[in-house]
Motif scaffolding. Structure first.
Motif, short mmCIF file in Angstrom:
data_model
loop_
_atom_site.label_atom_id
_atom_site.label_comp_id
_atom_site.label_asym_id
_atom_site.label_seq_id
_atom_site.Cartn_x
_atom_site.Cartn_y
_atom_site.Cartn_z
N THR A 154 0.80 -1.22 0.00
CA THR A 154 0.00 0.00 0.00
C THR A 154 0.84 1.27 0.00
O THR A 154 0.29 2.37 -0.14
N SER A 188 -8.42 7.73 -1.13
CA SER A 188 -9.32 8.03 -2.26
C SER A 188 -10.73 8.24 -1.75
O SER A 188 -11.70 7.72 -2.28
N LYS A 203 -9.87 7.76 -6.86
CA LYS A 203 -9.54 6.35 -7.08
C LYS A 203 -8.85 6.17 -8.43
O LYS A 203 -7.85 5.43 -8.54
N ASN A 241 -4.94 4.90 -8.87
CA ASN A 241 -4.64 3.77 -9.75
C ASN A 241 -3.60 4.16 -10.80
O ASN A 241 -2.64 3.42 -11.05
N THR A 256 -8.37 0.07 -14.87
CA THR A 256 -8.21 0.19 -13.40
C THR A 256 -7.53 -1.06 -12.87
O THR A 256 -8.01 -1.73 -11.94
N ARG A 306 -6.86 -1.67 -8.86
CA ARG A 306 -7.98 -1.36 -7.96
C ARG A 306 -7.77 -1.94 -6.56
O ARG A 306 -8.18 -1.33 -5.57
N GLU A 307 -7.12 -3.11 -6.48
CA GLU A 307 -6.87 -3.69 -5.15
C GLU A 307 -5.90 -2.81 -4.36
O GLU A 307 -6.07 -2.62 -3.15
N VAL A 329 -5.59 0.42 -4.74
CA VAL A 329 -6.34 1.63 -4.41
C VAL A 329 -7.18 1.42 -3.15
O VAL A 329 -7.16 2.24 -2.22
N GLU A 330 -7.90 0.32 -3.11
CA GLU A 330 -8.76 0.05 -1.96
C GLU A 330 -7.94 -0.23 -0.69
O GLU A 330 -8.29 0.24 0.39
N ASP A 367 -6.43 3.07 0.58
CA ASP A 367 -7.46 3.89 1.22
C ASP A 367 -7.83 3.33 2.59
O ASP A 367 -8.02 4.07 3.56
N GLU A 368 -7.89 2.01 2.68
CA GLU A 368 -8.19 1.37 3.97
C GLU A 368 -7.08 1.61 4.98
O GLU A 368 -7.34 1.84 6.16
#
Length: 234
Positions: A56, A109, A116, A120, A178, A181-182, A184-185, A188-189
């Motif tokens: 991350t 994001s 997002k 990415n 994208t 995307r994993e 990005v999520e 953000d988490e």
């Protein structure tokens, strides 16, 4: 500064007030007695760019450097743009290029789909060794893009065309599909689970710089002294 509640981040922003001392960055020579003694306009080679093992964190500079500065930000946050363009963001990138520290980014994001898409695209830029250039470019165009509805895949590709060597089949596909995307999520988490109360937020060797120390975000000399102290104990 973008702030958040227990339910997540809210959209209200208060821009960082940029102190006049930022202009003193160019007063130092390109390399002094310590790697942190570096001017904002010093001509230095590009720094290494990598993804940390946590999956991350994007790192500029030597990932083994004992001195680290982490920046939590969202590409759609106006206060983040102030920090990256007129605050201490440029100095930190120069310090990373001068082997003084590893500069870490946790990209949130929480400000919508555009954030997002931007996160990415920036992750894709790491694979091309162009994160730092693209990161700065996106912030330079952020205000105009926000007025037009925010970052989209097409806008991100158009802006990427301004960074020599970034566009290509691999990068374009990653943006359009994208691909990350994993990342990005997860990024953000990571921000959401941290103790960060708003963006931009800085952490020096893991210690958050609280909102009552905002001068460290725009006063180059004040940040320099804090980093020298942290470097001595790293």
């Amino acid at each position: 500064m973008q702030v958040r509640s227990r339910r997540g981040f809210l959209g209200a922003a208060a821009a960082i007030v940029v102190a006049s001392s930022v202009g003193s960055c160019t007063g130092r020579g390109p390399r002094g007695d310590h790697p942190l003694d570096v001017s904002a306009d010093a001509d230095l080679p590009a720094a290494r760019e990598s993804l940390a093992p946590d999956g991350t964190t994007i790192v500029i500079g030597n990932p083994s450097a004992p001195l680290s500065v982490r920046i939590y930000e969202d590409l759609s946050c106006p206060a983040c743009a102030d920090f990256e363009l007129d605050g201490n963001g440029p100095y930190l990138k120069q310090a990373a290029r001068n082997d003084a520290l590893q500069l870490q980014f946790t990209l949130g994001s929480f400000l919508g789909p555009g954030s997002k898409y931007a996160a990415n695209a920036l992750r894709a830029a790491v694979d091309q060794g162009k994160f730092a250039e693209y990161h700065e470019l996106l912030y330079r165009h952020q205000a105009k893009v926000r007025r037009s509805g925010g970052f989209t895949r097409d806008r991100l590709l158009t802006l990427a065309g301004k960074v020599p060597g970034l566009r290509g089949p691999e990068f374009d596909a990653a943006v359009l599909e994208t691909k990350h995307r994993e990342f990005v999520e997860a990024s953000d988490e990571a921000l959401d689970k941290s103790e960060v109360e708003g963006t931009p937020t800085m952490a020096i060797n893991g210690a958050l710089v609280r909102t009552d120390s905002r001068g460290l975000y725009d006063d180059r000399d004040r940040l320099y002294r804090r980093l020298r102290k942290a470097s001595a104990t790293a």
